[in-house]
Write an enzyme that holds these catalytic residues in place. Structure first.
Site, PDB file in Angstrom:
ATOM      1  N   ASP A 146       0.946  -1.292  -0.026  1.00  0.00           N
ATOM      2  CA  ASP A 146       0.208   0.151  -0.045  1.00  0.00           C
ATOM      3  C   ASP A 146       0.903   1.243   0.058  1.00  0.00           C
ATOM      4  O   ASP A 146       0.678   2.106   0.545  1.00  0.00           O
ATOM      5  CB  ASP A 146      -0.886   0.066   1.121  1.00  0.00           C
ATOM      6  CG  ASP A 146      -2.185   1.071   1.191  1.00  0.00           C
ATOM      7  OD1 ASP A 146      -2.416   1.449  -0.105  1.00  0.00           O
ATOM      8  OD2 ASP A 146      -2.683   1.499   2.243  1.00  0.00           O
ATOM      9  N   CYS A 200     -20.261 -12.946  -5.438  1.00  0.00           N
ATOM     10  CA  CYS A 200     -21.299 -12.081  -4.669  1.00  0.00           C
ATOM     11  C   CYS A 200     -22.700 -12.375  -5.083  1.00  0.00           C
ATOM     12  O   CYS A 200     -23.641 -12.058  -4.390  1.00  0.00           O
ATOM     13  CB  CYS A 200     -20.919 -10.538  -4.921  1.00  0.00           C
ATOM     14  SG  CYS A 200     -19.584 -10.053  -4.269  1.00  0.00           S
ATOM     15  N   CYS A 210     -23.738   0.783   3.953  1.00  0.00           N
ATOM     16  CA  CYS A 210     -23.088   1.975   4.070  1.00  0.00           C
ATOM     17  C   CYS A 210     -23.563   3.274   4.587  1.00  0.00           C
ATOM     18  O   CYS A 210     -24.909   3.661   4.336  1.00  0.00           O
ATOM     19  CB  CYS A 210     -22.533   2.424   2.773  1.00  0.00           C
ATOM     20  SG  CYS A 210     -21.528   3.751   2.573  1.00  0.00           S
TER      21      CYS A 210
END
Length: 374
Positions: A146, A200, A210
């Protein structure tokens, strides 16, 4: 150097075994062809969904072209490391959801409660590279965690480690999404692993979970609304309309992961590095808000949280305390904590504290999330 195909196949198997010895849950190997990601990435940038993360656009399409980032690269060795603390309870997702409903308690993303993953993964990836060098001699490589313009999720998907979920995070059938990714870019033409399929299906639990509706649709994230972005990446003031929706999430947000059914398979880390430090799984916001800068730096030495600095730490906590004050109008400890920072040297901290005190005084209800455009 030249290595025969047979020796490369043997080396690839050895790399995977060495990775497991070093604490990685899985190693996959991918080629560097990410042309299929370029149009989508450019569209995301053009829409401004990266917000203030200028580094996302700074390198152009180099992010999708590993061989331009590190000349000579033909393969990427992807590594996955689980990060749930070793003592994580079986009902950890329920506990996390309960924590988010406790107004006075700070909610910090699970990954950030222990040691900084950048240091852990980078050191172990370097050890893996050293093992490879001991086996084959000098070779070209770079280690990243990262820390460079690399499309880690796309490469991990190509390497067979998993698939990109609708929340845009990496998913694995045996481990959900509670893991870190790191990589070694190399000039060794190792045999590549076959990518797996997506799993999924029709599920959209992450999208509905969210708090700020940052997930605009499957695989579409507007970082400007994401609580992780707002509490970690954003350097300035948190938008007024989003503050009430943040609740008590003061560093990152795990809501989309907690909602994901695949995380019933999330695995505990084998390493002590990701065990909870400083009681960050149970800390009250009032206590954390009381840390001065010296205590913040001392307690969070070696933590990923320290990267945001004390000023943004106080900004985030002020928002969380404001939301708590709105729900607990008679909580004198919250008001006293905020008043103690009302004259802070930072204009940004003062503004967020003033907003928080106004929540206590108004007792205003939380507005419904706005319907995202697009």
């Amino acid at each position: 150097m030249t290595v025969s195909d047979n020796n490369l196949s043997t080396l690839a198997l050895a790399i995977k075994a060495w990775g497991r010895e070093l604490g990685f849950a899985e190693i996959g190997i991918a080629n560097v062809d990410l042309r299929h990601t370029e149009a989508g990435f450019q569209a995301w940038l053009d829409a401004g969904h990266h917000g203030d993360m200028d580094y996302m656009a700074a390198h152009g399409m180099k992010r999708a072209r590993p061989a331009e980032l590190v000349p000579g690269t033909v393969r990427v060795i992807m590594a996955r490391m689980n990060y749930l603390p070793r003592e994580t309870a079986a009902d950890w997702r329920d506990r996390e959801l309960q924590r988010a409903q406790d107004p006075g308690r700070a909610t910090i993303s699970v990954y950030a409660r222990g040691r900084d993953y950048h240091k852990v993964l980078r050191a172990r990836l370097q050890q893996l590279a050293d093992r490879i060098r001991n086996e084959v001699g000098e070779f070209g490589y770079r280690v990243f965690t990262d820390s460079a313009p690399v499309m880690e999720v796309a490469l991990a998907e190509k390497s067979g480690i998993g698939w990109r979920g609708k929340h845009t995070l990496m998913l694995n059938r045996e481990a959900g999404s509670m893991f870190f990714l790191g990589e070694i870019l190399t000039d060794l033409p190792l045999p590549v692993d076959a990518p797996g399929g997506a799993h999924c299906g029709q599920c959209s639990a992450c999208i509905g979970a969210c708090p700020t509706q940052a997930i605009l649709g499957p695989y579409q994230l507007d970082a400007r609304r994401c609580i992780s972005y707002l509490t970690i990446e954003l350097k300035g003031a948190i938008p007024l309309e989003l503050r009430p929706l943040i609740g008590n999430r003061v560093y990152g947000c795990d809501d989309c992961q907690l909602a994901c059914p695949w995380n019933k398979f999330a695995q505990r880390s084998e390493l002590p590095d990701f065990d909870v430090r400083n009681g960050l799984d149970e800390a009250s916001m009032v206590a954390l808000f009381g840390w001065d800068e010296a205590e913040f730096n001392r307690r969070l030495e070696g933590s990923p949280i320290r990267r945001i600095g004390h000023e943004r730490w106080l900004r985030n906590l002020a928002v969380g305390l404001g939301n708590a004050a709105r729900q607990r109008r008679g909580d004198a400890a919250i008001v006293a904590a905020l008043q103690a920072r009302a004259q802070h040297p930072s204009e940004m901290v003062r503004e967020h504290v003033a907003w928080a005190l106004a929540q206590h005084q108004s007792g205003a209800s939380v507005p419904a999330p706005a319907t995202p455009a697009g």
